[in-house]
Scaffold this motif. Structure first.
Motif, mmCIF file in Angstrom:
data_model
loop_
_atom_site.group_PDB
_atom_site.id
_atom_site.type_symbol
_atom_site.label_atom_id
_atom_site.label_comp_id
_atom_site.label_asym_id
_atom_site.label_seq_id
_atom_site.Cartn_x
_atom_site.Cartn_y
_atom_site.Cartn_z
ATOM 1 N N LYS A 192 0.911 -1.223 -0.040
ATOM 2 C CA LYS A 192 0.151 -0.223 -0.083
ATOM 3 C C LYS A 192 0.767 1.288 -0.071
ATOM 4 C CE LYS A 192 -4.022 -2.196 2.155
ATOM 5 N NZ LYS A 192 -4.789 -2.064 3.424
ATOM 6 N N ALA A 193 2.100 1.180 0.737
ATOM 7 C CA ALA A 193 2.940 2.408 0.565
ATOM 8 C C ALA A 193 3.411 2.661 -0.567
ATOM 9 C CB ALA A 193 3.836 2.382 1.773
ATOM 10 N N ALA A 194 3.990 1.450 -1.209
ATOM 11 C CA ALA A 194 4.499 1.533 -2.501
ATOM 12 C C ALA A 194 3.885 2.248 -3.459
ATOM 13 C CB ALA A 194 5.036 0.170 -2.921
ATOM 14 N N ARG A 195 2.211 1.854 -3.235
ATOM 15 C CA ARG A 195 1.184 2.205 -4.240
ATOM 16 C C ARG A 195 0.875 3.826 -4.081
ATOM 17 N NH1 ARG A 195 -0.803 3.321 -8.504
ATOM 18 N NH2 ARG A 195 -3.086 3.230 -9.020
ATOM 19 N N LEU A 196 0.883 4.064 -2.656
ATOM 20 C CA LEU A 196 0.622 5.479 -2.551
ATOM 21 C C LEU A 196 1.873 6.305 -2.945
ATOM 22 C CD1 LEU A 196 -0.686 7.648 -0.947
ATOM 23 C CD2 LEU A 196 0.486 7.305 1.244
ATOM 24 N N SER A 197 3.308 5.894 -2.890
ATOM 25 C CA SER A 197 4.064 6.659 -3.409
ATOM 26 C C SER A 197 4.017 6.816 -4.905
ATOM 27 C CB SER A 197 5.546 5.957 -2.879
ATOM 28 O OG SER A 197 6.738 6.492 -3.790
ATOM 29 N N GLU A 198 3.634 5.842 -5.526
ATOM 30 C CA GLU A 198 3.595 5.826 -7.049
ATOM 31 C C GLU A 198 2.449 7.062 -7.540
ATOM 32 O OE1 GLU A 198 2.404 2.101 -8.618
ATOM 33 O OE2 GLU A 198 4.431 1.260 -7.969
ATOM 34 N N MET A 199 1.242 7.155 -6.537
ATOM 35 C CA MET A 199 0.263 7.958 -6.823
ATOM 36 C C MET A 199 0.645 9.310 -6.441
ATOM 37 S SD MET A 199 -3.058 5.649 -5.484
ATOM 38 C CE MET A 199 -3.103 6.354 -4.084
ATOM 39 N N CYS A 200 1.532 9.436 -5.419
ATOM 40 C CA CYS A 200 2.160 10.853 -5.059
ATOM 41 C C CYS A 200 3.245 11.281 -6.247
ATOM 42 C CB CYS A 200 2.823 10.976 -3.809
ATOM 43 S SG CYS A 200 1.738 10.701 -2.334
ATOM 44 N N ALA A 246 1.027 12.487 -8.978
ATOM 45 C CA ALA A 246 0.253 13.803 -8.605
ATOM 46 C C ALA A 246 1.134 14.734 -8.437
ATOM 47 C CB ALA A 246 -0.367 13.648 -7.417
ATOM 48 N N GLU A 247 2.689 14.535 -8.778
ATOM 49 C CA GLU A 247 3.429 15.472 -8.746
ATOM 50 C C GLU A 247 3.566 16.227 -7.206
ATOM 51 O OE1 GLU A 247 3.091 18.327 -11.914
ATOM 52 O OE2 GLU A 247 3.525 16.766 -13.342
ATOM 53 N N VAL A 248 3.526 15.310 -6.121
ATOM 54 C CA VAL A 248 3.868 15.602 -4.933
ATOM 55 C C VAL A 248 5.259 15.966 -4.634
ATOM 56 C CG1 VAL A 248 3.584 14.802 -2.594
ATOM 57 C CG2 VAL A 248 1.778 14.403 -3.982
ATOM 58 N N GLU A 249 5.767 16.971 -3.558
ATOM 59 C CA GLU A 249 7.018 17.075 -3.552
ATOM 60 C C GLU A 249 8.212 15.718 -3.487
ATOM 61 O OE1 GLU A 249 9.447 19.757 -2.707
ATOM 62 O OE2 GLU A 249 7.675 20.846 -3.513
ATOM 63 N N PRO A 250 8.954 15.848 -4.313
ATOM 64 C CA PRO A 250 9.919 14.474 -4.301
ATOM 65 C C PRO A 250 10.015 13.915 -3.050
ATOM 66 C CG PRO A 250 10.439 15.923 -6.016
ATOM 67 C CD PRO A 250 9.477 16.732 -5.115
ATOM 68 N N GLN A 251 10.573 14.827 -2.005
ATOM 69 C CA GLN A 251 10.973 14.608 -0.788
ATOM 70 C C GLN A 251 10.063 13.589 0.192
ATOM 71 O OE1 GLN A 251 11.949 18.151 1.112
ATOM 72 N NE2 GLN A 251 10.039 18.302 2.301
ATOM 73 N N PHE A 252 8.775 13.931 -0.192
ATOM 74 C CA PHE A 252 7.579 13.185 0.476
ATOM 75 C C PHE A 252 7.238 11.811 -0.133
ATOM 76 C CE2 PHE A 252 6.582 17.816 1.630
ATOM 77 C CZ PHE A 252 7.028 17.662 2.815
ATOM 78 N N THR A 253 7.451 12.006 -1.595
ATOM 79 C CA THR A 253 7.286 10.946 -2.108
ATOM 80 C C THR A 253 8.227 9.927 -1.477
ATOM 81 O OG1 THR A 253 6.197 11.857 -4.112
ATOM 82 C CG2 THR A 253 7.068 9.767 -4.459
ATOM 83 N N ALA A 254 9.606 10.250 -1.493
ATOM 84 C CA ALA A 254 10.905 9.409 -1.345
ATOM 85 C C ALA A 254 10.680 8.966 0.169
ATOM 86 C CB ALA A 254 12.047 10.060 -1.366
ATOM 87 N N MET A 255 10.083 9.567 1.046
ATOM 88 C CA MET A 255 9.672 9.267 2.415
ATOM 89 C C MET A 255 8.929 7.956 2.570
ATOM 90 S SD MET A 255 9.915 12.959 4.299
ATOM 91 C CE MET A 255 9.406 12.336 6.015
ATOM 92 N N ILE A 256 7.803 8.323 1.675
ATOM 93 C CA ILE A 256 6.818 7.193 1.627
ATOM 94 C C ILE A 256 7.284 5.703 1.225
ATOM 95 C CG2 ILE A 256 4.543 6.397 0.544
ATOM 96 C CD1 ILE A 256 3.887 9.500 0.646
#
Length: 142
Positions: A55-63, A66-76
């Motif tokens: 689920k976290a990997a999928r959330l990271s892909e969705m983020c 959605a062009e969420v800040e890369p640092q937050f995507t990397a944290m997920i």
């Protein structure tokens, strides 16, 4: 308790029956049961952590999409990797618990095979038996 055996939590100290045939069989059966319980818990933990990692990997892909800040995507994504490591470690713990379960059952079986006859003979005789070690050779005879 015997000087060469470690104290076992929850067992009374001092009585010679603590290390008797039945007590030792009961302890190894309890150890096997605890290992089995741990193994089942580790299977549940592994499945749970695996689902959370996915689920976290999928959330990271969705983020990322959605062009969420890369640092937050990397944290997920890091959290997903950590959850995967927990799932893998719980699998290793399951293997260790399985080995303890098998070893305890094997010990119990070997102990029963080796000493059941002695135990039954001693208890069937109706005669007070010498303390353990009485018949051992001490090396003082010539």
């Amino acid at each position: 308790m015997s000087d060469n055996l470690p104290a076992i939590p929850g067992m009374s100290g001092g009585s010679s029956s603590d290390n008797g045939f039945i007590a030792l069989s009961a302890r190894t059966a309890a150890l096997a049961s605890a290992a089995l319980f741990l193994k089942e818990g580790m299977h549940l933990l592994r499945a749970h952590m695996g689902r959370n990692a996915s689920k976290a990997a999928r959330l990271s892909e969705m983020c990322d999409a959605a062009e969420v800040e890369p640092q937050f995507t990397a944290m997920i994504l890091d959290a997903s990797a950590a959850l995967t490591r927990v799932a893998e470690a719980s699998g290793e713990m399951t293997n260790a618990a399985d080995a303890v379960d098998n070893d305890a059952r094997g010990f119990n079986s070997a102990h029963d095979q080796e000493y059941r006859g002695v135990y039954e003979a001693v208890n069937g005789s109706g005669v007070q038996q010498a303390k353990p070690g009485f018949y051992r050779r001490t090396g003082r005879r010539r």
